[in-house]
Motif scaffolding. Structure first.
Motif, mmCIF file in Angstrom:
data_model
loop_
_atom_site.group_PDB
_atom_site.id
_atom_site.type_symbol
_atom_site.label_atom_id
_atom_site.label_comp_id
_atom_site.label_asym_id
_atom_site.label_seq_id
_atom_site.Cartn_x
_atom_site.Cartn_y
_atom_site.Cartn_z
ATOM 1 N N UNK A 183 0.940 -1.334 0.374
ATOM 2 C CA UNK A 183 0.503 0.254 0.429
ATOM 3 C C UNK A 183 0.696 1.425 -0.328
ATOM 4 N N UNK A 184 0.479 1.735 -0.998
ATOM 5 C CA UNK A 184 1.590 3.149 -1.005
ATOM 6 C C UNK A 184 1.092 4.344 0.008
ATOM 7 N N UNK A 185 1.596 5.531 0.049
ATOM 8 C CA UNK A 185 1.364 6.587 0.872
ATOM 9 C C UNK A 185 0.421 7.418 0.281
ATOM 10 N N UNK A 186 -0.367 7.473 1.082
ATOM 11 C CA UNK A 186 -0.839 8.657 0.480
ATOM 12 C C UNK A 186 -0.580 10.126 -0.404
ATOM 13 N N UNK A 187 -1.478 9.968 -1.502
ATOM 14 C CA UNK A 187 -0.943 10.866 -2.300
ATOM 15 C C UNK A 187 0.437 10.665 -3.631
ATOM 16 N N UNK A 188 0.885 9.635 -3.697
ATOM 17 C CA UNK A 188 1.942 8.575 -4.145
ATOM 18 C C UNK A 188 1.236 8.491 -5.538
ATOM 19 N N UNK A 189 -0.003 7.775 -5.098
ATOM 20 C CA UNK A 189 -0.343 7.453 -6.604
ATOM 21 C C UNK A 189 -1.221 8.087 -7.531
ATOM 22 N N UNK A 190 -2.196 8.798 -8.008
ATOM 23 C CA UNK A 190 -3.314 10.592 -8.207
ATOM 24 C C UNK A 190 -4.591 9.051 -8.380
ATOM 25 N N UNK A 191 -5.651 9.808 -8.770
ATOM 26 C CA UNK A 191 -6.016 8.883 -7.910
ATOM 27 C C UNK A 191 -7.431 9.573 -9.286
ATOM 28 N N UNK A 192 -7.185 10.668 -10.235
ATOM 29 C CA UNK A 192 -7.783 11.395 -10.770
ATOM 30 C C UNK A 192 -8.006 10.665 -12.636
ATOM 31 N N UNK A 210 3.181 9.534 -8.801
ATOM 32 C CA UNK A 210 3.963 10.558 -9.369
ATOM 33 C C UNK A 210 2.341 12.054 -9.213
ATOM 34 N N UNK A 211 2.970 13.261 -8.776
ATOM 35 C CA UNK A 211 1.870 13.631 -8.734
ATOM 36 C C UNK A 211 1.308 13.910 -10.320
ATOM 37 N N UNK A 212 -0.210 14.716 -9.691
ATOM 38 C CA UNK A 212 -0.896 14.808 -11.194
ATOM 39 C C UNK A 212 -1.909 15.690 -10.667
ATOM 40 N N UNK A 213 -1.440 17.096 -11.456
ATOM 41 C CA UNK A 213 -1.004 18.097 -11.283
ATOM 42 C C UNK A 213 -2.751 18.434 -11.068
ATOM 43 N N UNK A 214 -3.146 18.990 -10.013
ATOM 44 C CA UNK A 214 -4.544 19.794 -9.171
ATOM 45 C C UNK A 214 -5.089 18.452 -8.538
ATOM 46 N N UNK A 215 -3.853 17.146 -8.401
ATOM 47 C CA UNK A 215 -4.533 16.544 -6.861
ATOM 48 C C UNK A 215 -4.421 16.998 -5.326
ATOM 49 N N UNK A 216 -5.296 16.549 -4.489
ATOM 50 C CA UNK A 216 -5.450 17.490 -3.322
ATOM 51 C C UNK A 216 -4.069 16.899 -2.423
ATOM 52 N N UNK A 217 -3.369 15.904 -2.979
ATOM 53 C CA UNK A 217 -2.448 15.384 -1.712
ATOM 54 C C UNK A 217 -1.343 15.031 -2.766
ATOM 55 N N UNK A 218 -0.112 15.032 -2.299
ATOM 56 C CA UNK A 218 1.197 14.619 -2.955
ATOM 57 C C UNK A 218 1.894 14.186 -2.106
#
Length: 481
Positions: A190-199, A231-239
């Protein structure tokens, strides 16, 4: 390539064969589909199959990414993909279609994964077992068909354990990668919160508790997959903090830097831990010490465990209401009670009675758990716990069908005594992996959980790979007739 040869390779090994021109993606897809057709009838891990279309895609595939063009399975979690409908294990959500792909679906494709079906889940992914009327019943454990394959990524874990694919998509909002990985004897991170985007359609799942990932035969396959989808996705609430380098390179590193590992041998509220699970922790401790790591005994972080379980349940119940409400808007009618499993139906009623203050209090409790774990881990690099407090449970023990008349809140309490060390990690938002290092005399896997600091998947993966080399598990194979 025949199916016997195919089963002997992890994902990166198959990718190596593709790279060298020794096989092509069509051969690999044929092997995966043949194994699926042989083994799914006994275990019930597949849904929404598209075998012929996937064969055509494999035949036209241009090699790409770390995995070049190997067969893959997507979880039936509502994860958007234009080619595959999703039912989320529910009669109410049966055959939902999408006109867009999830961000991570595109990243899976860029990594070289070719999906050919979805894997089974319990209704709305809200159980530690995979048993749904929509799927025609339970997904069974390849090691003992009287036992659960775990949930909610139970179909994915069963398919990987059965060697239909070496890597499969999963997601985890309260243990849903790690529970089935433990039950089926495969690796699950299970990765860290914000590691994998949900968009692009969502910013978070279950108040930030849920994240996508994979289950795999080998640690290195999970590392390479996380390189591709993280990796971060632009606009995601967590990183999550940016990764320092390649996870795959981290697990290849042979030099061992000694780490300090805290071990939790007691659960909150005096929840009992089976002797076999204690033995798995002892075995893992011996491996860690043999590798040169320092292991220290720690007390469980001081959290209000009952309060956390209630908060976790409130967030799930609230999400049931939102999901059902949105589905009813699409269908233009009201829900019929026979369209939901009994426990989920009761959860819908629970959710309707919640107010905004209760939801905000629940989220605050998650954040308190994160702070408690950060404090408890201040002097260690990793934490070690049992993955489950008991051996894999019987098929119907956590069924949402409610055969023993459990309501939603009582069901959540039962689940909390089985996967005690898992949902708290989702609340904290930190990375954790289930490792199948120990096995009973009956060849039932007994896993341990390795927990890292926020954003430090590299540490979890590196030590997981060291443990895999010290006590390999790939040779453990379930038997098929």
């Amino acid at each position: 390539m025949n199916t016997g040869d195919y089963e002997n390779h992890d994902g990166l090994a198959l990718a190596g064969l593709l790279e060298r021109g020794e096989v092509d993606s069509t051969e690999l897809m044929d092997c995966a589909i043949a194994l699926a057709e042989q083994r799914n009838p006994a275990l019930n891990f597949l849904i929404h199959s598209q075998f012929e279309t996937s064969r055509r895609i494999a035949a036209e595939w241009a090699p790409r990414g770390a995995f070049r063009g190997i067969p893959f399975l997507l979880k039936d979690s509502g994860f958007a993909h234009r080619r595959f409908p999703s039912s989320i294990g529910s009669r109410l959500f049966r055959d939902t279609v999408f006109d867009f792909d999830a961000t991570v679906a595109n990243r899976f494709e860029s990594a070289g994964f070719i999906p050919f079906a979805r894997t089974t889940v319990p209704e709305l992914c809200m159980a530690g077992t995979t048993d749904a009327a929509r799927n025609g019943g339970a997904t069974l454990n390849p090691w003992d068909r009287r036992l659960s394959a775990g949930g909610s990524s139970g179909g994915a874990a069963a398919a990987v354990a059965a060697r239909v694919v070496p890597v499969a998509h999963g997601s985890d909002g309260g243990g849903s990668i790690r529970i089935p990985a433990a039950c089926c004897g495969v690796y699950g991170l299970k990765p860290s919160r914000g590691r994998v985007p949900m968009g692009p359609s969502r910013g978070e799942g279950w108040a930030g508790m849920s994240t996508d990932g994979v289950l795999s035969i080998s640690v290195r396959d999970t590392a390479a997959a996380l390189d591709a989808i993280g990796g971060y996705e632009p606009g995601a609430p967590y990183a999550a903090p940016p990764q320092a380098g390649s996870y795959l390179e981290a697990v290849r590193e042979q030099h061992i830097v000694p780490m300090r590992v805290g071990v939790l041998r007691r659960a909150w509220n005096g929840i009992a831990i089976a002797p076999e699970c204690d033995a798995a922790v002892d075995f893992t401790v011996s491996l860690l010490e043999g590798l040169g790591h320092q292991v220290v005994e720690l007390a469980p972080p001081p959290i209000d465990y009952d309060g956390f379980v209630h908060a976790h349940g409130s967030i799930l119940a609230g999400n049931i209401v939102v999901a059902v409400h949105n589905r009813m808007k699409v269908l233009g009618r009201v829900v019929r009670e026979d369209e939901l499993e009994p426990v989920i139906l009761d959860g819908w009623h629970v959710g309707q009675a919640l107010d905004a203050a209760a939801y905000i209090d629940a989220v605050s409790r998650l954040h308190a758990v994160g702070r408690a774990f950060a404090t408890a881990m201040a002097d260690v690099d990793l934490l070690l716990t049992p993955t489950l407090t008991q051996l894999p449970c019987p098929v119907d023990y956590l069924s949402l069908a409610g055969g023993d008349r459990l309501g939603f809140r009582a069901y959540r309490q039962r689940a909390a005594s089985y996967s005690t060390f898992l949902p708290v990690i989702n609340g904290a938002g930190i990375p954790a992996a289930s490792l199948p290092l120990h096995w009973t005399d009956r060849e039932i896997p007994v896993a341990t959980q390795l927990i890292g600091h926020f954003g430090r998947e590299d540490t979890v993966l590196t030590v997981s790979a060291q443990l895999e080399r010290a006590a390999p598990w790939a040779h453990h194979r379930p038997k098929f007739g």
